[in-house]
Enzyme design. Structure first.
Site, PDB file in Angstrom:
ATOM      1  N   ASP A  31       0.855  -1.189   0.000  1.00 41.45           N
ATOM      2  CA  ASP A  31       0.000   0.000   0.000  1.00 41.45           C
ATOM      3  C   ASP A  31       0.891   1.239   0.000  1.00 41.45           C
ATOM      4  O   ASP A  31       1.872   1.323   0.740  1.00 41.45           O
ATOM      5  CB  ASP A  31      -0.921  -0.007   1.229  1.00 41.45           C
ATOM      6  CG  ASP A  31      -2.056   0.987   1.098  1.00 41.45           C
ATOM      7  OD1 ASP A  31      -3.213   0.539   1.016  1.00 41.45           O
ATOM      8  OD2 ASP A  31      -1.780   2.219   1.069  1.00 41.45           O
ATOM      9  N   ILE A  32       0.519   2.190  -0.828  1.00 41.61           N
ATOM     10  CA  ILE A  32       1.345   3.392  -0.993  1.00 41.61           C
ATOM     11  C   ILE A  32       1.300   4.287   0.257  1.00 41.61           C
ATOM     12  O   ILE A  32       2.218   5.069   0.501  1.00 41.61           O
ATOM     13  CB  ILE A  32       0.892   4.149  -2.270  1.00 41.61           C
ATOM     14  CG1 ILE A  32       2.018   4.983  -2.843  1.00 41.61           C
ATOM     15  CG2 ILE A  32      -0.353   4.975  -2.041  1.00 41.61           C
ATOM     16  CD1 ILE A  32       1.750   5.479  -4.258  1.00 41.61           C
ATOM     17  N   GLU A  97     -12.043   3.493  -1.268  1.00 44.59           N
ATOM     18  CA  GLU A  97     -11.690   4.549  -2.230  1.00 44.59           C
ATOM     19  C   GLU A  97     -11.460   3.976  -3.621  1.00 44.59           C
ATOM     20  O   GLU A  97     -11.697   4.659  -4.615  1.00 44.59           O
ATOM     21  CB  GLU A  97     -10.404   5.250  -1.787  1.00 44.59           C
ATOM     22  CG  GLU A  97     -10.574   6.077  -0.525  1.00 44.59           C
ATOM     23  CD  GLU A  97      -9.252   6.571   0.020  1.00 44.59           C
ATOM     24  OE1 GLU A  97      -8.203   6.314  -0.589  1.00 44.59           O
ATOM     25  OE2 GLU A  97      -9.287   7.205   1.094  1.00 44.59           O
ATOM     26  N   VAL A  98     -10.952   2.750  -3.678  1.00 52.42           N
ATOM     27  CA  VAL A  98     -10.655   2.136  -4.975  1.00 52.42           C
ATOM     28  C   VAL A  98     -11.669   1.019  -5.206  1.00 52.42           C
ATOM     29  O   VAL A  98     -11.735   0.056  -4.425  1.00 52.42           O
ATOM     30  CB  VAL A  98      -9.213   1.581  -5.017  1.00 52.42           C
ATOM     31  CG1 VAL A  98      -8.935   0.947  -6.365  1.00 52.42           C
ATOM     32  CG2 VAL A  98      -8.198   2.695  -4.733  1.00 52.42           C
ATOM     33  N   HIS A 102     -10.420  -5.514  -3.097  1.00 51.45           N
ATOM     34  CA  HIS A 102      -9.064  -5.783  -2.603  1.00 51.45           C
ATOM     35  C   HIS A 102      -9.117  -6.084  -1.116  1.00 51.45           C
ATOM     36  O   HIS A 102      -9.990  -5.592  -0.397  1.00 51.45           O
ATOM     37  CB  HIS A 102      -8.134  -4.596  -2.878  1.00 51.45           C
ATOM     38  CG  HIS A 102      -8.656  -3.289  -2.361  1.00 51.45           C
ATOM     39  ND1 HIS A 102      -9.594  -2.546  -3.045  1.00 51.45           N
ATOM     40  CD2 HIS A 102      -8.395  -2.603  -1.224  1.00 51.45           C
ATOM     41  CE1 HIS A 102      -9.877  -1.455  -2.356  1.00 51.45           C
ATOM     42  NE2 HIS A 102      -9.172  -1.478  -1.230  1.00 51.45           N
ATOM     43  N   HIS A 104      -7.040  -5.807   2.385  1.00 55.08           N
ATOM     44  CA  HIS A 104      -5.919  -5.198   3.105  1.00 55.08           C
ATOM     45  C   HIS A 104      -5.310  -6.236   4.038  1.00 55.08           C
ATOM     46  O   HIS A 104      -6.041  -6.926   4.767  1.00 55.08           O
ATOM     47  CB  HIS A 104      -6.402  -4.031   3.972  1.00 55.08           C
ATOM     48  CG  HIS A 104      -6.866  -2.835   3.215  1.00 55.08           C
ATOM     49  ND1 HIS A 104      -6.090  -1.717   3.024  1.00 55.08           N
ATOM     50  CD2 HIS A 104      -8.044  -2.577   2.582  1.00 55.08           C
ATOM     51  CE1 HIS A 104      -6.767  -0.820   2.324  1.00 55.08           C
ATOM     52  NE2 HIS A 104      -7.962  -1.316   2.049  1.00 55.08           N
TER      53      HIS A 104
END
Ligand code: AMP
Length: 113
Positions: A31-32, A97-98, A102, A104
């Site tokens: 994760d960025i 948000e995306v 996905h 985490h």
């Protein structure tokens, strides 16, 4: 038109990501904006046009969350991480948000280089 998100672009290698694991079914990358010492995101490679969120699951795509969880479990075992959290953010109200489903993966244990 099929969905196109930042994770689709990572999957197509159009934008860079720190990929830590890949096989025929999933891709995992850092994760960025990490919220833990190790913060990874697991995404499925197939059905990505149809699975934007847990909220959108159908009979056909219900396998995806379990696939991601199983891959995260195997990843943790392989890297000796024995304590971690798995999270799905669902919908904007759930912090998503995306809109590419996905998982985490968060741990205070460091990923070995
Ligand atoms: P969510 O809130 O569940 O939709 O999580 C999306 C996550 O994607 C956030 O934790 C972001 O920090 C992360 N993220 C956004 N863009 C990128 C990127 N280019 N590479 C890696 N992680 C990203």
């Amino acid at each position: 038109m099929p969905a196109d998100t930042i994770f689709h672009k990572i999957l197509r290698r159009e934008i860079p990501a720190q990929i830590v694991y890949e096989d025929d079914d999933v891709l995992a990358f850092k994760d960025i904006h990490p919220k833990a010492t190790t913060h990874l995101l697991f995404i499925a490679k197939k059905d990505q046009d149809f699975v934007s969120s847990i909220d959108d699951l159908t009979e056909k795509t219900a396998y995806v969350p379990l696939l991601l969880i199983r891959k995260a479990q195997a990843f943790a075992k392989k890297y000796g991480i024995d304590g971690y959290q798995l999270r799905f953010h669902v919908g904007r109200g759930g912090g998503q948000e995306v809109f590419y489903l996905h998982l985490h993966f968060l741990s205070e244990q460091k990923l070995a280089d």
